[in-house]
Design an enzyme around this catalytic site. Structure first.
Site: not given
Ligand code: NAD
Length: 474
Positions: A68, A70, A98, A110, A366
């Site tokens: 908290h 920020r 981050k 989160k 964001s």
């Molecule tokens: P998403 O749900 O859009 O896509 C994830 C993809 O990974 C899916 O297509 C899923 O089928 C695939 N997947 C899952 N397990 C797998 C495996 N073992 N092998 C191969 N493919 C697999 O999720 P996202 O938003 O792209 O997030 C992915 C990662 O990025 C997460 O760790 C998330 O915390 C991180 N992240 C996301 C964002 C965002 O803006 N969405 C921002 C920062 C970090």
């Protein structure tokens, strides 16, 4: 070495070890570091939702506010059956460091909901999302000044729209209701560029890394993205856009791993075609051209220059780190390399671009969306016309002084006023460039072992100094 029977999850333990390794290189007092590391609040809830047959299902969910120092807190919401408190807390702590690292005025947070997003109907997801939001409202765990969620694994614009609508319905007097969540659709006060922001940031971060000859020549690589052989794990929001931007910049996407198997093709894959095949068939089997590899994790071990894990945490562990053939591991996902694997990769001379930095593009944009929702005006509305007419005047003056005139098409190109997406993209690029230089400088000029430790030190330093400036209440 990570303790295989530790009560904490592997992911949480890895983040904790990364923190301790970096904290030991700072000079802050132990109590202050303890506060920077601790998760301030966790709301664990269970609520009933009706499934598509009208049966009652009890859903477990979480929201963790790690810091908290920020406000508001900021961090995505994950829909996955593997969600648990440890995971949510670890992800929230990553958000704290981050945001501090890339200079965003947020605490880390989160959320997680234990449902399988892929197999749930739209109706079920909507009921779960709205009820989860109502639970957060009840406990004051959401709001433009309190805690602002965003998409993460298993969620996207649609869920963010339901959150915004539910929050607005329950807070009808609120002046800025749409600033309660980011990653919304454009039609509901979203911002252009947010959808692809994390993947674009991943691309920009890799590009920054590849720009430093002295860092990558020892890996046997030449500067520049062009021609680099890349394997991407996860074709979701982050992986798909990262792959597209890398491909458009001339990289060869030689491998793609998804659930149920992956595809490897040294001549390079057409990312959009692979994505369309996966969307239509829910498998990469039968995709051509390329070799289908049924064991998806084996794709990570195929030859390439850059491996981009963009799915989930703990994908590279002591079990497979010694088999990774990539020269750079670019952590697009949160926590894909665990602590043991990180040490093995370092010993093997493999460069890791850390999650704290590399996937910060999403939260950065964001931030822009949140600012836009608070000001109720788009970034180009007030100045695009003014910039355009200034450039017109300048060009006319140049034409007058030189006695030469420029063609119509060229004139339009030069004088066009910036659109909102131009501001978003350029501000994101500035953030990724500046932040890379910050962590690289720390890595190169102080006794810092790697980029990850540098990123943690940078984040810890900013959060600790903020706590010191605030003082301890009472
Ligand atoms: P998403 O749900 O859009 O896509 C994830 C993809 O990974 C899916 O297509 C899923 O089928 C695939 N997947 C899952 N397990 C797998 C495996 N073992 N092998 C191969 N493919 C697999 O999720 P996202 O938003 O792209 O997030 C992915 C990662 O990025 C997460 O760790 C998330 O915390 C991180 N992240 C996301 C964002 C965002 O803006 N969405 C921002 C920062 C970090």
């Amino acid at each position: 070495m990570l303790d295989p029977v530790a009560p904490r999850s592997r992911f949480h333990t890895s983040v904790s070890h990364y923190f301790d390794r970096a904290a030991a290189l700072t000079s802050f007092e132990p109590g202050l570091l303890d506060q920077v590391k601790s998760c301030n609040s966790v709301y664990r809830m269970k609520f009933p939702v009706k499934d598509d047959d009208g049966n009652i299902v009890v859903v477990e969910a979480y929201r963790a506010q790690h810091s908290h120092h920020r406000l508001p807190g900021k961090g995505g919401i994950r829909f996955s059956l593997s969600v648990n408190q440890d995971e949510v807390v670890a992800l929230a702590s990553l958000m704290t460091y981050k945001c501090a690292l890339v200079g965003l005025p947020f605490g880390g947070a989160k959320g997680g909901v234990c449902i399988d997003s892929k197999s749930s109907s739209v109706g079920f997801r909507e009921r779960v999302t709205r009820r989860y939001t109502a639970e957060l409202v009840k406990k004051n765990f959401i709001g433009p000044a309190i805690d602002v969620p965003a998409p993460d694994y298993g969620t996207g614009e649609q869920e963010m729209a339901w959150i915004a609508d539910t929050y607005k319905a329950l807070n009808f007097n609120e002046l800025h209701p749409y600033a309660c969540v980011t990653g919304k659709p454009l039609d509901l006060h979203g911002i252009p560029g947010r959808r692809e922001a994390t993947g674009y940031g991943v691309f920009l971060g890799i590009k920054q890394c590849l720009a430093h000859r002295e860092d990558i020549e020892p890996l046997g690589l030449e500067p520049g993205v062009e021609g680099k052989r890349v394997i991407v794990q996860g074709l979701g929001n982050v992986g798909l856009y990262a792959a597209r931007f890398l491909h458009d910049a001339g990289a060869l996407i030689v491998g793609i791993a998804e659930l149920g198997g992956g595809i490897y093709h040294p001549a390079g894959l057409d990312v959009n075609k692979v994505a369309a095949h996966f969307q239509a068939n829910h498998t990469l089997r039968d995709y051509e051209p390329g070799t289908f590899i049924a064991d998806s994790s084996a794709v990570l071990e195929m030859p390439c220059d850059i491996l981009v894990p963009a799915a989930l945490e703990n994908q590279i562990t002591a079990a497979n780190a010694h088999k990774i053939q990539a020269k750079i591991v670019a952590e697009a996902a949160n926590g894909p390399v665990d602590f043991d694997a990180d040490e093995i990769l370092a010993e093997r001379g493999i460069l890791v671009i850390p999650d704290l930095y590399l996937n910060a593009g999403g939260v950065t944009v964001s931030y822009f969306e949140w600012l836009k929702n608070l000001s109720h005006v788009s970034f180009d509305r007030m100045n695009s016309g003014y910039i355009e007419s200034s450039k017109e005047r300048m060009l006319s003056a140049v034409e007058m002084l030189t006695g030469r005139s420029i063609g119509e098409a060229e004139r339009d190109l030069i004088t066009a006023g910036p659109r909102e997406i131009d501001f978003v993209r350029s501000a994101l690029a500035d953030t990724m460039e500046l932040s890379y230089h910050n962590i690289r400088d720390l890595w190169k000029t102080r006794d810092t072992p790697d980029l990850r430790t540098a990123a943690y030190i940078f984040g810890i330093d900013r959060v600790a100094r903020s706590y010191m400036a605030h003082g301890i209440f009472p």
